[in-house]
Design an enzyme around this catalytic site. Structure first.
Site, PDB file in Angstrom:
ATOM      1  N   CYS A   1       3.834  13.009   2.100  1.00 15.88           N
ATOM      2  CA  CYS A   1       3.534  14.406   2.370  1.00 15.88           C
ATOM      3  C   CYS A   1       3.109  14.616   3.820  1.00 15.88           C
ATOM      4  CB  CYS A   1       2.482  14.907   1.374  1.00 15.88           C
ATOM      5  SG  CYS A   1       2.367  16.696   1.330  1.00 15.88           S
TER       6      CYS A   1
ATOM      7  N   HIS B   1       4.189  13.505  -4.189  1.00 16.36           N
ATOM      8  CA  HIS B   1       3.067  12.557  -4.189  1.00 16.36           C
ATOM      9  C   HIS B   1       3.175  11.517  -5.304  1.00 16.36           C
ATOM     10  CE1 HIS B   1       0.184  14.594  -1.382  1.00 16.36           C
ATOM     11  NE2 HIS B   1       1.047  15.568  -1.595  1.00 16.36           N
TER      12      HIS B   1
ATOM     13  N   GLU C   1       1.383   9.005  -5.845  1.00 16.65           N
ATOM     14  CA  GLU C   1       0.063   8.572  -6.362  1.00 16.65           C
ATOM     15  C   GLU C   1      -0.430   9.500  -7.473  1.00 16.65           C
ATOM     16  OE1 GLU C   1       0.447  10.167  -3.568  1.00 16.65           O
ATOM     17  OE2 GLU C   1      -1.230  11.531  -3.177  1.00 16.65           O
TER      18      GLU C   1
END
Ligand SMILES: Nc1ncnc2c1ncn2[C@@H]1O[C@H](COP(=O)(O)OP(=O)(O)O)[C@@H](O)[C@H]1O
Ligand SMILES: [Mg+2]
Lengths: 731, 232, 80, 80
Positions: B85, B202, B204
């Site tokens: 990002c 993202h 994660e």
């Protein structure tokens, strides 16, 4: 300008001015007058509401800090504490929607990290006039962008909220923001100045002429068109500065470098110097020349009244000052030593070689007048209650359902919340779009549930019942993700308190909230009052907002969600039967354009039973999909569950009014057939009435009755109505 | 193997990335943007957030943070360098990856799960994945609209530097599946060597079923495998 | 000394903000609007006496930070 | 016809972006930088022949959409 004119220009009454003269035993200096005017404003002193706020139940064994500090704090067990607070930014958001909402978020965050907690979640409650009006669309989109722009960048997820539209908010939108923070017990910090000798360090943004008289004067009196020149400058939020400030403050707490901390919000330095001193019972010397500034040539009153954002005042042991400055330098924020705590209780302010103020610190915080404004039941309330509609023929139920689903207050709000980061920190197990958000606490078995509720129409029709029902609904909502309510924060948005009608609504609302909180054993740990929400003398609906925090311990492994229903599951309704009352309902508002009658009263016994039942159902994993019955009644609840689960349903009913009635304490659940037995047993144990409405399956929403009114709506059409309502208006 | 996770002022996904790396057994440590020595690390991640407030242009100021000299050194040395990002934006500004990221087509922040298709498996982000694999990962950005000059775009396509594209759940890459206006539906790219890569959504946030998806794990597993490989 | 830098996106690079404003204006009934582009103006107050030297410094700032060489051009004006 | 609108934040309104760039430039060694402000320039291409009428339309656009009346001023230049 004579002193008399000055105090009036600052929004003070002659009596208040006289009172200042009595306290000081002389006329005030300009800087002193500036300080009294902001600290004694409605916004800061609660002078019209204080007499009534004492009604709230505020105690429970798990309350660590109740009302009076920057945020309430509750004990979650095993050394964990949560801090929470709610705040309004209604008037600033009307003046400049993006910055108004953004700085509202910034302010509520500071209230929470002032207490030592890391902010982990934001919620917002926003209300506007109808979207058919271009200015309302501008306000709505500006407020949503402002919340996104600030919240996302500062790095705190926005996990919930509520959006509603009513005519009464056209000239006066409501923007309330709630924040929840998490900390270990030894991190708790209070807004105290410590003891004599302590040093005051101002951290964060440079001070400019932002919002001079802003929040305080703005929020305290209706806007006077002629005051263009005095119009306070719009405050611009800087989430980047706030992010650094959060990290710096948390590092200060972790290293035990501060004795106390106070955020600078409304009333700026005036408040940050006087409140902590008053709480600590000390005096203070404040040196305005040391304040780091953004603009040259600011006067002492301007420095004292400035509402520049992203600032904090830390009170520090003298031998820790260097460490504090080092932490500030590491996080690349400015810091200056601006004062010293003194024995006694005198606050002295120095500027440019002069003493510009010398007054008892506590007189700013404690000696504001308390107004017992007259209130009484409005003459029109009985008429309102009897102003009901008699329905002779049933409507076209399918048609009505589609219209209600497309009402912006009921429709899918994802247009807004998909602009908010709701996942940061990897805690969000259940996010926006559900009845309550559920955030796990990593490294523990616990999870925090949070929700907020408001309902202007209900509270207009009956402020006491309406307000109580908000508490019951919020408590039921957190139960639906497996949590027990721990604490409430309230935001009381009302009209002009100088009108007895409004004060009556206000006192009734407090009574309703208090009764419900007492019945459920939930303490009120903080809140906010916003008066003067009116345009052209037209008051908004009384709109209290309830923010509620719950704890699930242990957290459910698989919390039910709205979208978990599957083909073949049974559709059950839990709670009292439908009432035959459509007062205040979305049906009556949307289909008939009518707001009248009296809403149903809540029932604390059944409310508690429903909460206990749903918690047990979640614990036993008896249902993958649960949804409360609120706006739009059971018809809308079923439609929303079907749309999000992507499966149709067939339900039987006998009385169409029951499909749209909104009587409280009810929810629907999808039950796998094999679990129907245990569910019935559990419900009967908790003495909660249940009824099987039908079954999930197919591509339609079918409402089957013996009489007229049967309806069959394509799920696809229901989805289009519900999902498209807001985006199509905002395109 | 230890990964440095860089924290600029304004970064906010650093703890999440450390959490995700540790969850797959990797060691990870936060590194402040003023640090000038990453020699003890085997790879580096620039996580999401709003470095330096994203003021001026996203990533523009961050590119000058002292730590970036070391990031460039590691990139040149063939070490795994991953941008997520905002990290993607920083790597573009720093010239380690081509192109720029503009505001989303609709000028709205977008936070919702989207699907991406794995185009190539020769990058640090995709080596453990299958070509054509469809992953569900949350997007969370205002400036995720990848763009480049025609010449640059032709070059990265010709060079097979596009590693991820926005697609629908069935893996079809088309305009309807493009959330933000990115040219060629590009969601992730790499440098010619494949050791510097970046992704706009993202991963994660998609490492545990309880959070909605665990499709992102494969990206961290790819990254971890790359740390080993680069160390040989 | 005041220096004004206008940073303009190259014509072949998309301008989502400009496109959105253009659409919004047409929605408001301004049909004559054909195109809108939005650029940045950066005004620097710089301590310096020699306009030529100041412009040189600012050019360097533009190359390094103020403009993105991939997609933007810049124009410097050393003010009054 | 090209019309350039310069939209400037009023001087007493905070400008966090300008402050951040100013700090970044000083960090890069440009100590002479005292202040930076960032504004936007909007260039409109408008179908029209009469510059006075066009300017009138654009003024209206500024009041309604292009500038924020509570915090910004604007300046219109009808171009070549
Ligand atoms: N409606 C309310 N219910 C309960 N507590 C309230 C309410 N309104 C204000 N309070 C409490 O009064 C205290 C002072 O509020 P306020 O002056 O708004 O604080 P701040 O200066 O931090 O914004 C806070 O602790 C707040 O929680
Ligand atoms: Mg406070």
């Amino acid at each position: 300008m004579s002193d008399i004119a000055l105090h009036q220009a600052l929004g003070m009454t002659d009596d208040e001015f006289e009172h200042v003269c009595e306290i000081l035993e002389r006329p005030p200096l300009n800087s002193e007058l500036a300080m009294y005017s902001v600290m004694w404003s409605e916004h800061c002193s609660y002078k019209s509401s204080r007499a009534h706020l004492g009604r709230f139940p505020t105690e429970a064994p798990w309350v660590v800090v109740g009302p009076g500090e920057n945020a309430g704090v509750v004990d979650l067990g095993d050394g964990w504490l949560a801090a929470l607070r709610i705040e309004s930014h209604n008037h600033p958001s009307f003046v400049e929607p993006y910055q108004g909402a953004a700085t509202g978020v910034g302010g509520i965050l500071r209230d929470v990290f002032t207490m030592g907690a890391r902010p982990i979640a934001l919620l917002n409650q926003i209300r506007f006039g109808p979207l058919s009006n271009a200015h309302n669309r501008y306000l709505f989109s500006g407020v949503v962008s402002g919340i996104a722009g600030y919240g996302n960048a500062v790095g705190v997820p926005t996990v919930g909220g509520e959006i509603a539209f009513e005519d009464c908010y056209s000239g006066n939108p409501l923007v309330n923001v709630m924040c929840v923070g998490l900390m270990r017990r030894d991190q708790l910090v209070l807004g105290t100045a410590g003891s004599p000798g302590a040093v005051a360090v101002l951290l964060g943004a440079a001070t400019g002429r932002d919002g001079i008289g802003g929040a305080s004067v703005l929020a305290s009196a209706s806007f006077d068109e002629g005051s263009g020149a005095k119009r306070p400058s719009v405050q611009v939020g800087d989430p980047f500065e706030e992010k650094k400030l959060i990290e710096a403050c948390l590092e200060l707490y972790e290293n035990k470098l501060v004795l106390g901390v106070q955020d600078l919000g409304a009333a700026g330095l005036s408040c940050a110097a006087s409140e902590p001193a008053a709480r600590a019972g000390t005096g203070m010397d404040l040196n305005l020349d040391a304040v780091h500034v953004r603009e040259e040539g600011m006067s002492a009153p301007e420095l004292l009244m400035s509402e520049s954002q992203e600032r904090m005042m830390a009170f520090v042991d003298p031998d820790k000052v260097d460490d504090v400055l080092a932490v500030a330098a590491k996080w690349e924020i400015d810091a200056s030593v601006v004062g010293e705590v003194q024995p006694g209780n005198t606050l002295r302010v120095f500027h440019d070689g002069h003493t510009v103020a010398e007054l008892p610190a506590s007189s700013l915080t404690d000696d504001a007048p308390i107004y017992r404004r007259p209130f009484g039941e409005p003459y029109w309330i009985e008429d309102l209650w009897t102003n009901t509609i008699t329905y002779l023929n049933p409507p076209n139920v399918g048609h009505a359902l589609l219209k209600v689903l497309a009402a912006p207050s009921i429709a899918d709000p994802s247009w807004a919340y998909e602009q908010f980061d709701h996942q940061l920190f990897l805690n969000t197990v259940v996010g926006p779009g559900s009845d309550a958000a559920l955030l796990r606490i990593k490294g523990t078995d616990k999870a925090l549930a949070m929700t907020s509720d408001g309902h202007g129409r209900y509270c207009y029709l009956d402020p006491r019942r309406g307000s109580a029902r908000l508490v019951y609904e919020a408590a039921l909502n957190v139960a639906m993700v497996g949590a027990r309510a721990l604490a409430v924060v309230d935001n009381l948005n009302f009209g002009n308190p100088e009108k007895p009608d409004v004060m009556w609504q206000f006192t009734q609302s407090i009574e309703g909230i208090s009764e419900a909180c007492e019945a459920l054993g939930i303490p009120v740990v903080g809140g906010n009052v916003s008066f003067y929400n009116e345009t052209d003398e037209q008051d908004i609906y009384p709109t209290p907002v309830i923010g509620l925090l719950g704890l699930a311990d242990p957290a459910p492994a698989r919390p039910p969600t709205v979208d978990g229903a599957e083909n073949g599951m049974e559709l059950w309704m839990f709670g009292p039967r439908h009432s035959r009352n459509l007062a205040g309902s979305a049906f009556e508002k949307t289909i008939k354009g009518h707001v009248g009658g009296r809403i149903d009263s809540p029932d604390s016994t059944i409310a508690k039973a429903a909460i206990d039942l749903v918690i047990a159902m979640v614990e036993d994993e008896l249902s993958p999909a649960i949804h409360d019955i609120s706006d739009g009644g059971v018809a809308v609840a079923v439609a929303e569950m079907c749309i999000q689960s992507e499966v149709g349903a067939t339900i039987e009913f006998t009385d169409w009014i029951g499909l749209f009635a909104e009587n409280p304490h009810r929810f629907i659940a999808a039950i796998p057939p094999a679990l129907a037995g245990p569910v019935e047993e559990l419900a009967s144990y908790h003495m909660v009435p249940i009824s099987k409405l039908g079954r999930f399956g197919g591509e339609h929403l079918e409402f089957v009755t013996d009489g007229p009114g049967s309806a069959r709506v394509l799920l696809r059409d229901a989805r289009t109505a519900w999902e498209g309502a807001i985006p199509s208006r905002m395109a | 193997m230890t990964t440095a996770v860089v924290v600029f002022p304004g970064t906010n996904c650093e703890h999440d990335v450390v959490y995700a790396l540790r969850a797959i057994g990797e060691e990870a440590e936060l590194v402040w943007h003023r640090d000038t020595d990453l020699s003890s690390f085997d790879g580096v991640v620039l996580p999401g957030g709003f470095a330096h407030g994203d003021y001026l242009r996203t990533g523009a100021i961050a590119r000058f943070s002292p730590v970036m000299t070391e990031v460039v050194r590691m990139a040149d040395a063939g070490r795994p360098v991953l941008g997520i990002c905002n990290g993607f934006q920083v790597l573009c500004e720093a010239g380690l990856l081509p192109g720029v990221l503009l505001q989303n087509r609709d000028l709205k922040f977008i936070c919702r799960p989207i699907h991406v298709r794995v185009e190539h498996t020769n990058s640090i982000l995709t080596r453990a994945a299958r070509e054509g694999q469809v992953l569900e990962i949350p997007l969370n950005s205002y400036e995720g609209n990848f763009t480049a000059t025609d010449a640059t775009l032709d070059a990265i396509e010709a060079d097979a530097q596009v590693i991820l594209r926005y697609c629908n759940p069935a893996g079809v890459v088309d305009a309807a599946a493009n959330p933000n206006g990115s040219l060629g539906n590009i969601a992730g790219i790499m440098n010619p060597g494949g050791n510097v890569a970046a992704v706009m959504p993202h991963p994660e946030r998609a490492c545990e079923d309880i959070l909605g998806s665990s499709d992102g794990r494969i990206m961290f597993e790819s990254f971890a495998a790359s740390l080993e490989a680069a160390n040989v | 000394m005041e220096v004004t830098v206008t940073v303009r996106r190259r014509p072949n690079i998309a301008d989502p903000a400009g496109a959105a404003v253009s659409k919004a204006l047409r929605d408001l009934g301004y049909d004559a609007v054909e195109k809108v582009r939005i650029d940045r103006t950066i005004t620097l107050t710089i301590d310096g006496a020699d306009p030529v030297a100041v412009e040189e410094r600012v050019r360097e700032m533009c190359e390094r930070l103020l403009a993105n060489p991939v997609m933007e051009d810049y124009h410097i004006e050393v003010g009054p």
